[in-house]
Design a protein around this motif. Structure first.
Motif, PDB file in Angstrom:
ATOM      1  N   ARG A   1      16.346  36.619  41.721  1.00 13.22           N
ATOM      2  CA  ARG A   1      17.461  37.506  42.077  1.00 13.22           C
ATOM      3  C   ARG A   1      18.426  36.836  43.048  1.00 13.22           C
ATOM      4  N   ASN A   2      17.911  36.151  44.053  1.00 12.81           N
ATOM      5  CA  ASN A   2      18.781  35.468  45.007  1.00 12.81           C
ATOM      6  C   ASN A   2      19.333  34.158  44.436  1.00 12.81           C
ATOM      7  N   ALA A   3      18.533  33.474  43.636  1.00 11.84           N
ATOM      8  CA  ALA A   3      18.964  32.184  43.101  1.00 11.84           C
ATOM      9  C   ALA A   3      20.096  32.341  42.084  1.00 11.84           C
ATOM     10  N   VAL A   4      20.173  33.504  41.429  1.00 10.51           N
ATOM     11  CA  VAL A   4      21.145  33.678  40.357  1.00 10.51           C
ATOM     12  C   VAL A   4      22.531  34.068  40.877  1.00 10.51           C
ATOM     13  N   LEU A   5      22.653  34.410  42.161  1.00  6.98           N
ATOM     14  CA  LEU A   5      23.949  34.839  42.704  1.00  6.98           C
ATOM     15  C   LEU A   5      25.046  33.782  42.543  1.00  6.98           C
ATOM     16  N   PRO A   6      24.788  32.486  42.802  1.00  2.57           N
ATOM     17  CA  PRO A   6      25.841  31.485  42.534  1.00  2.57           C
ATOM     18  C   PRO A   6      26.268  31.443  41.066  1.00  2.57           C
TER      19      PRO A   6
ATOM     20  N   PHE B   1      48.134  38.572  28.204  1.00  3.17           N
ATOM     21  CA  PHE B   1      46.877  39.113  27.691  1.00  3.17           C
ATOM     22  C   PHE B   1      45.679  38.348  28.250  1.00  3.17           C
ATOM     23  N   LEU B   2      45.751  37.016  28.228  1.00  2.00           N
ATOM     24  CA  LEU B   2      44.660  36.209  28.761  1.00  2.00           C
ATOM     25  C   LEU B   2      44.522  36.379  30.265  1.00  2.00           C
ATOM     26  N   ALA B   3      45.646  36.529  30.971  1.00  8.60           N
ATOM     27  CA  ALA B   3      45.593  36.752  32.419  1.00  8.60           C
ATOM     28  C   ALA B   3      44.895  38.071  32.748  1.00  8.60           C
ATOM     29  N   VAL B   4      45.237  39.121  32.003  1.00  9.51           N
ATOM     30  CA  VAL B   4      44.593  40.422  32.210  1.00  9.51           C
ATOM     31  C   VAL B   4      43.096  40.315  31.943  1.00  9.51           C
ATOM     32  N   LEU B   5      42.733  39.616  30.880  1.00  5.74           N
ATOM     33  CA  LEU B   5      41.321  39.453  30.535  1.00  5.74           C
ATOM     34  C   LEU B   5      40.559  38.736  31.644  1.00  5.74           C
ATOM     35  N   ILE B   6      41.121  37.651  32.157  1.00  3.59           N
ATOM     36  CA  ILE B   6      40.441  36.870  33.187  1.00  3.59           C
ATOM     37  C   ILE B   6      40.339  37.650  34.497  1.00  3.59           C
ATOM     38  N   VAL B   7      41.405  38.362  34.867  1.00  3.42           N
ATOM     39  CA  VAL B   7      41.383  39.163  36.095  1.00  3.42           C
ATOM     40  C   VAL B   7      40.334  40.269  35.992  1.00  3.42           C
ATOM     41  N   LEU B   8      40.256  40.924  34.843  1.00  3.13           N
ATOM     42  CA  LEU B   8      39.255  41.976  34.650  1.00  3.13           C
ATOM     43  C   LEU B   8      37.841  41.423  34.727  1.00  3.13           C
ATOM     44  N   MET B   9      37.611  40.255  34.126  1.00  2.00           N
ATOM     45  CA  MET B   9      36.284  39.651  34.165  1.00  2.00           C
ATOM     46  C   MET B   9      35.881  39.286  35.592  1.00  2.00           C
ATOM     47  N   ASN B  10      36.831  38.784  36.378  1.00  2.89           N
ATOM     48  CA  ASN B  10      36.545  38.460  37.772  1.00  2.89           C
ATOM     49  C   ASN B  10      36.222  39.717  38.575  1.00  2.89           C
ATOM     50  N   LEU B  11      36.912  40.818  38.279  1.00  2.00           N
ATOM     51  CA  LEU B  11      36.632  42.081  38.960  1.00  2.00           C
ATOM     52  C   LEU B  11      35.235  42.578  38.618  1.00  2.00           C
ATOM     53  N   VAL B  12      34.873  42.501  37.348  1.00  2.00           N
ATOM     54  CA  VAL B  12      33.533  42.924  36.925  1.00  2.00           C
ATOM     55  C   VAL B  12      32.463  42.076  37.596  1.00  2.00           C
ATOM     56  N   VAL B  13      32.704  40.764  37.690  1.00  7.14           N
ATOM     57  CA  VAL B  13      31.739  39.864  38.339  1.00  7.14           C
ATOM     58  C   VAL B  13      31.571  40.219  39.809  1.00  7.14           C
ATOM     59  N   ASP B  14      32.679  40.474  40.514  1.00  4.79           N
ATOM     60  CA  ASP B  14      32.594  40.815  41.930  1.00  4.79           C
ATOM     61  C   ASP B  14      31.818  42.115  42.152  1.00  4.79           C
ATOM     62  N   ILE B  15      32.069  43.108  41.305  1.00  2.00           N
ATOM     63  CA  ILE B  15      31.369  44.385  41.453  1.00  2.00           C
ATOM     64  C   ILE B  15      29.890  44.234  41.108  1.00  2.00           C
ATOM     65  N   SER B  16      29.575  43.328  40.189  1.00  3.55           N
ATOM     66  CA  SER B  16      28.177  43.124  39.811  1.00  3.55           C
ATOM     67  C   SER B  16      27.343  42.568  40.965  1.00  3.55           C
ATOM     68  N   TYR B  17      27.990  41.920  41.957  1.00  3.10           N
ATOM     69  CA  TYR B  17      27.248  41.479  43.149  1.00  3.10           C
ATOM     70  C   TYR B  17      26.473  42.639  43.762  1.00  3.10           C
ATOM     71  N   LYS B  18      27.181  43.761  43.905  1.00  2.00           N
ATOM     72  CA  LYS B  18      26.599  44.933  44.564  1.00  2.00           C
ATOM     73  C   LYS B  18      25.418  45.480  43.771  1.00  2.00           C
ATOM     74  N   LEU B  19      25.513  45.391  42.453  1.00  2.00           N
ATOM     75  CA  LEU B  19      24.424  45.898  41.613  1.00  2.00           C
ATOM     76  C   LEU B  19      23.197  44.995  41.670  1.00  2.00           C
ATOM     77  N   ILE B  20      23.431  43.688  41.791  1.00  2.88           N
ATOM     78  CA  ILE B  20      22.312  42.748  41.846  1.00  2.88           C
ATOM     79  C   ILE B  20      21.667  42.728  43.225  1.00  2.88           C
ATOM     80  N   ASP B  21      22.485  42.742  44.262  1.00  3.09           N
ATOM     81  CA  ASP B  21      21.978  42.697  45.640  1.00  3.09           C
ATOM     82  C   ASP B  21      22.670  43.795  46.453  1.00  3.09           C
ATOM     83  N   PRO B  22      22.033  44.947  46.653  1.00  2.00           N
ATOM     84  CA  PRO B  22      22.653  46.063  47.377  1.00  2.00           C
ATOM     85  C   PRO B  22      23.023  45.727  48.823  1.00  2.00           C
TER      86      PRO B  22
END
Length: 305
Positions: free
Chosen positions: A224-229, A279-300
């Motif tokens: 769980r901790n090793a996968v954060l990077p 279109f590609l910019a929107v896609l990349i920005v959304l993916m980065n947002l999802v990744v940032d929010i997933s931090y909280k789900l992986i490590d509260p």
């Protein structure tokens, strides 16, 4: 988390606006025009076409006109592909690129996490050295070189795999391998470093002293901790997979969004260049947002600000 998401969406809108301005400016600074490549076309016809598509207007007015239409969902019509709108071209080509990229991302993450974990658990041994050589090679070799090598060996010499298009399951092997090789290698190194750091922590030594098995120690405590990077890298990785597909789709003649983007730049198809970039910019920005929010789900314990 709600306030954080709203703030990130605001930054995302500013980022997309900035990208659109830069793209529009650079696009119009390039010498030439969308109709100058046509053979034996009279100057009067070129002038009439410029008037028809609004290319005779001042650049600020052209930009504001395009963005005004964009807000209403109108991405404009292609200047080169007659009778087709930009959104029709994008949404017919993107599913092909998404399938190709999705498979590549899945392969890269699964193999990268596995290889990095194996390398860390065998630090200094044969498997560790071998996997580090493979990962170094994957980072150093450009995607077009990898594509040409696979095509030459497995497509031309051995004739095991098709070299053009995506007409069968076998046709996905070489493009997906090309796209996955670099991110898989990078994830392997990230996972190895993260796993080595996690295995040296006090809570791991405590778990070992309590007799926790090696598999449980790895997957429940260290992973769980090793996968954060690796999670941090997912945003740029998606960007690499999308932009990397430009080369791969061109080499393997795949009718995806990457190939369309290359062709519209070459043809000076301004509406399609703008629409594809945004279109590609929107896609990349959304993916980065999802990744940032997933931090909280992986490590509260992580606080989003």
């Amino acid at each position: 988390m709600g306030a954080y998401a709203i703030k990130r969406i605001g930054y995302a809108l500013l980022t997309i606006l900035f990208i659109s301005i830069i793209t529009f400016t650079l696009m119009n600074l390039i010498p030439g025009g969308p109709f100058l490549s046509e053979k034996n076309i009279p100057p009067e016809t070129v002038k009439a076409l410029n008037v028809k598509y609004g290319l005779d207007k001042p650049l600020p007015q052209q930009y504001l006109t395009y963005m005004g239409k964009l807000v209403t969902g109108d991405l404009g019509d292609s200047l080169k592909q007659k009778g087709r709108s930009a959104d029709d071209i994008i949404f017919s080509a993107f599913p092909i690129s998404a399938k190709l990229g999705g498979i590549s991302i899945l392969v890269a993450v699964i193999l990268g996490v596995f290889m990095g974990s194996v390398s860390a658990l065998n630090r200094g041994r044969f498997w560790d050295r071998l996997l580090m050589v493979v990962s170094t090679l994957g980072i150093a070799v450009p995607s077009f070189v990898m594509a040409a090598f696979l095509m030459l060996v497995f497509g031309v010499k051995l004739r095991w795999l098709p070299t053009m298009g995506l007409h069968s399951v076998a046709a996905f092997v070489m493009p997906c391998a090309t796209l996955a090789f670099y991110p898989m290698s990078y994830i392997t190194r990230l996972m190895r470093s993260g796993m080595l750091d996690a295995l040296d922590q006090d809570y791991i030594r405590t778990a070992k002293s309590k007799g926790v098995g090696k598999s449980l120690l790895l997957f429940k405590h260290a992973l769980r901790n090793a996968v954060l990077p690796v999670i941090t890298y997912l945003g740029p990785m998606i960007a690499y997979t999308v932009t990397g597909s430009f080369v791969v789709e061109t080499v393997f003649n795949i009718p995806g969004l990457g190939r369309e983007f290359i062709q519209c730049i070459t043809a000076r198809d301004y509406p399609l260049v703008m629409s594809t970039t945004i279109f590609l910019a929107v896609l990349i920005v959304l993916m980065n947002l999802v990744v940032d929010i997933s931090y909280k789900l992986i490590d509260p314990r992580i606080t989003l600000q």
